[in-house]
Scaffold this motif. Structure first.
Motif, PDB file in Angstrom:
ATOM      1  N   ASN A  27       0.825  -1.217   0.000  1.00 36.82           N
ATOM      2  CA  ASN A  27       0.000   0.000   0.000  1.00 36.82           C
ATOM      3  C   ASN A  27       0.855   1.261   0.000  1.00 36.82           C
ATOM      4  N   LEU A  28       1.955   1.210   0.725  1.00 35.90           N
ATOM      5  CA  LEU A  28       2.862   2.360   0.696  1.00 35.90           C
ATOM      6  C   LEU A  28       3.487   2.506  -0.690  1.00 35.90           C
ATOM      7  N   THR A  29       3.886   1.384  -1.276  1.00 40.36           N
ATOM      8  CA  THR A  29       4.458   1.418  -2.634  1.00 40.36           C
ATOM      9  C   THR A  29       3.477   2.082  -3.607  1.00 40.36           C
ATOM     10  N   LYS A  30       2.214   1.683  -3.512  1.00 44.14           N
ATOM     11  CA  LYS A  30       1.200   2.248  -4.420  1.00 44.14           C
ATOM     12  C   LYS A  30       1.089   3.753  -4.221  1.00 44.14           C
ATOM     13  N   GLU A  31       1.087   4.195  -2.969  1.00 44.89           N
ATOM     14  CA  GLU A  31       0.996   5.632  -2.659  1.00 44.89           C
ATOM     15  C   GLU A  31       2.173   6.377  -3.266  1.00 44.89           C
ATOM     16  N   ILE A  32       3.362   5.821  -3.097  1.00 43.62           N
ATOM     17  CA  ILE A  32       4.577   6.496  -3.581  1.00 43.62           C
ATOM     18  C   ILE A  32       4.521   6.668  -5.101  1.00 43.62           C
ATOM     19  N   PHE A  33       4.164   5.589  -5.802  1.00 47.92           N
ATOM     20  CA  PHE A  33       4.218   5.652  -7.261  1.00 47.92           C
ATOM     21  C   PHE A  33       3.084   6.460  -7.879  1.00 47.92           C
ATOM     22  N   LYS A  34       2.003   6.668  -7.116  1.00 49.49           N
ATOM     23  CA  LYS A  34       0.934   7.556  -7.594  1.00 49.49           C
ATOM     24  C   LYS A  34       1.471   8.954  -7.863  1.00 49.49           C
ATOM     25  N   ARG A  35       2.472   9.345  -7.072  1.00 47.59           N
ATOM     26  CA  ARG A  35       3.015  10.707  -7.154  1.00 47.59           C
ATOM     27  C   ARG A  35       4.089  10.835  -8.232  1.00 47.59           C
ATOM     28  N   GLU A  36       4.509   9.717  -8.819  1.00 47.96           N
ATOM     29  CA  GLU A  36       5.568   9.760  -9.826  1.00 47.96           C
ATOM     30  C   GLU A  36       4.942   9.694 -11.223  1.00 47.96           C
ATOM     31  N   ASN A  37       5.723  10.146 -12.181  1.00 45.28           N
ATOM     32  CA  ASN A  37       5.205  10.176 -13.543  1.00 45.28           C
ATOM     33  C   ASN A  37       5.631   8.891 -14.282  1.00 45.28           C
ATOM     34  N   ILE A  38       4.835   7.844 -14.085  1.00 44.52           N
ATOM     35  CA  ILE A  38       5.197   6.541 -14.674  1.00 44.52           C
ATOM     36  C   ILE A  38       4.236   6.177 -15.791  1.00 44.52           C
TER      37      ILE A  38
END
Ligand code: SAM
Length: 235
Positions: A27-38
């Motif tokens: 869940n933390l991983t998902k939160e982090i990558f939401k903020r990145e431009n992937i």
């Protein structure tokens, strides 16, 4: 030949049916990558990918081109099985974070989730820096001590987990700067807990339960002293 650090804790993680094994969980991983431009064009490396939960998520969710590397053959086998089962075109390499067999400037993002504490940090950070494209981002979820501990406290934690060393926030920043990283940001996360996602307990020897008990004992004994931070920085 790979040198695998002496860590009963990591040994049990590889043998148990653990989905993911970093503080904050998927869940933390998902939160982090939401903020990145992937997106589909992003090349991502998961260093110390374990059973490949994060790598699979990034490929599935964003269509990113993901590679994973881990030193532990059991972890590598499980990650490869996961990718095959889910028809994900993710390459999983067995190798060390300290000497990654890939060419320079390859990745837009590199992630390490609870890995660098176990390795020679300057060597691994140098490799990560080398592999990132200019402007690429490195994101790490890593154990961090909030204060210097007594020698015997440090030894207890280091010996149990097989950590290379215990690192304060300022030490992580110094190490990242030394490797060449810029724009270092640190985030403390308290909203998402640090449970492991343990899936099944087939044929588990009693020793394994002892190790998990010790893990949870250490977490409670050092609450407030041993935690984790999310570090992000740019090449
Ligand atoms: C706590 S687990 C985290 C696994 C995964 N990142 C996750 O979040 O589920 C630490 C991982 O680091 C791997 N590891 C330890 N030393 C390593 C090294 N020198 N090079 C690559 N992987 C390493 C272990 O095999 C293990 O899979």
């Amino acid at each position: 030949m790979f040198i695998i650090q002496n860590s009963k804790y990591l040994d049990i993680l590889s043998k148990l049916g653990i989905e993911g094994a970093h503080p904050g969980g998927i869940n933390l991983t998902k939160e982090i990558f939401k903020r990145e431009n992937i997106n589909r064009k992003s090349y991502i490396l998961d260093v110390g990918c374990g059973t490949g939960q994060t790598a699979a998520y990034l490929a599935y969710k964003y269509g990113a081109k993901v590679t994973g590397i881990d030193i532990n053959p059991t972890m590598v086998a499980k990650a490869r099985r996961r990718m095959k089962k889910n028809h994900l075109p993710i390459k999983i390499i067995q190798g060390s974070a300290e000497k990654i067999p890939l060419p320079d400037n390859l990745f837009d993002f590199i992630i390490s989730e609870s890995v660098l504490s176990f390795v020679n940090k300057p060597k691994a950070l140098k490799e990560i820096f080398r592999l990132l494209k200019i402007g690429g981002r490195f994101i790490a979820i890593e154990h961090t001590i909030n204060e210097r501990l007594k020698k015997e406290e440090e030894n207890e934690i280091k010996q149990f987990y097989g950590f290379d060393s215990l690192t304060m926030k300022k030490d992580w920043v110094a190490l990242m700067k030394l490797a060449g990283f810029e724009h270092i940001r640190i985030q403390k996360n308290t909203s998402i807990d640090s449970m492991l996602n343990i899936h099944y307990f087939n044929d588990i020897e009693p020793e394994f339960y002892d190790i998990m008990r010790k893990h949870f004992n250490i977490l409670s004994k050092y609450e407030g002293k041993l935690s984790y931070r999310i570090y992000s920085c740019t090449k």
